[in-house]
Design an enzyme around this catalytic site. Sequence first.
Site, PDB file in Angstrom:
ATOM      1  N   MET B   1       0.852  -1.193   0.000  1.00 40.34           N
ATOM      2  CA  MET B   1       0.000   0.000   0.000  1.00 40.34           C
ATOM      3  C   MET B   1       0.897   1.257   0.000  1.00 40.34           C
ATOM      4  SD  MET B   1      -3.767  -0.083   1.216  1.00 40.34           S
ATOM      5  CE  MET B   1      -3.823  -0.392   2.918  1.00 40.34           C
ATOM      6  N   CYS B   2       0.663   2.224   0.778  1.00 33.36           N
ATOM      7  CA  CYS B   2       1.336   3.529   0.857  1.00 33.36           C
ATOM      8  C   CYS B   2       0.302   4.607   0.512  1.00 33.36           C
ATOM      9  CB  CYS B   2       2.510   3.720  -0.095  1.00 33.36           C
ATOM     10  SG  CYS B   2       3.989   2.794   0.364  1.00 33.36           S
ATOM     11  N   GLY B   3       0.478   5.758   1.100  1.00 34.49           N
ATOM     12  CA  GLY B   3      -0.419   6.872   0.808  1.00 34.49           C
ATOM     13  C   GLY B   3       0.374   8.059   0.307  1.00 34.49           C
TER      14      GLY B   3
END
Lengths: 227, 298
Positions: B1-3
């Site tokens: 993931m990661c934002g």
Amino acid sequence: MQTYDLAEKGLRGLNSILHAQDEETNQTSWEVVNPRGSHAIAVGLDAPLEVIVKGSTGYYCAGMNQGATITVEGSAGPGVAENMMSGSVVVEGDASQYAGATGHGGLLVIKGNASSRCGISMKGIDIVVHGNVGHMSAFMAQAGNLVVCGDAGDALGDSIYEARLFVRGSVKSLGADCVEKEMRPEHVDILKGLLDRADLHARPEEFRRYGSARKLYNFDVDNVADY
Amino acid sequence: MCGIVGLFLKDKELEPKLGEMLTQMLTTMSDRGPDSAGIAIYGRGKRGKAKLTVQSDQPDQDLGDLAPELGQAIGTEVGIRRVDTHAVLELAAAKVHAARKAVRELRPGIRVMSDGEVIEIYKEVGLPKDVADRFDLSRMEGTHGIGHTRMATESAVTTEGAHPYSTGADQCLVHNGSLSNHNDLRRKLMRKGARIESMNDTEVGAAYLTWKMQNGASLGEALDSSLEDLDGFFTFVVGTKDGFGVLRDPIACKPAVMGETSQYVAFGSEYRALVSLPGIEDASVWEPEPATVYFWSH
């Protein structure tokens, strides 16, 4: 009308209350305020409820719906109405990727545009998009109908099985084993029914039909050397 | 993931609030990336001066007397502003190259986060909110900024594994996704002389863009060619001196939402990241198209 403030009371509370309603409930009408892009709003409903979400939602809104009518008065994030069984979901704005994925039944109406992979692996759901759909829409679509009033992106219907695709605008490219097919009277009837159910005043004659060439999904002995 | 979050201000009146708005956006993306966070902030610069943002795991030891020692080594006055584990060194723009070299010799434990006239990069391991608090991000001012929350997938949870990565003066890159040919590309780039310090895939992406631009490509051209040369999933946001750019790979399965009003252009991995921005209800909100380079600049 019951009003539920998502910002104040939280997501689990919402889905628990909605799940607690059975077919006999007289609390059939719900309004969800302050969704603020939250995930998994109104998922897994299995009673004939009417739920209106007052704003935009995040991932997986209205997933696994069975019998409820859910309206998003905004845009929906990825996976809206994923794996729907029955009922209907209406998105007033746009929908992000894989809207209506794997749906078995019911009706999904997107009044704006849908992003990539709309109707991926659909298994009987009907999807009506007022605007455009992105690339790889109806990938491996098995059954049901996808109606696109605008344009379709790249690789429409790649590896499609028996779903019907109706597109009014242009198709950027067709995926493997997807071909244009003759629009016969019975298809015009099906399309007319879908447009009526989605409250759309479009002429079925303006659409083209696409479907499977049926060359990919059956084993062909002539291809044996390729395996 | 990661934002990923990004905010580019059109309205100068919002500039004092850039840090506050970015902090809100960044912390909303905590559950996409709870293990580390970083931001690149584009504030005010002084003509002829450069900022070198550095970081150390032993800041008291490494950063304490750095400014006078560095000044002596490169023969110019060096200003210093300490911010937790980081420090922003201010010096004559012509001395940046010499300063980078001297810092490496004087303090081998120091990492250079960025250099440029206006950019400052801060990143550390920890929950995004804690990282933002450590650097007092909410009080920072500027014209635009980019933030990243990391959920590590292919390399360790360390400061050098966190984003943003510098790709050149006043430039940076953040990434959501995973590159699958980064080992091969790392070897090739290092053979050509690129400096790559971690096993992180994004650092290779950053080094690739830097190398392309050193060989004459514009940032837009470098991003375009990355569609050919990088294999894997990516949504990239790049920061430049006067704006930012967005690029998604052709499959575009990593999410991206843009919001634009007359006051700003905002990027979020999810719409949630944008909901606190002023006037978002009436903003134009859309998803960037795959394999298309977007830029916004002043």
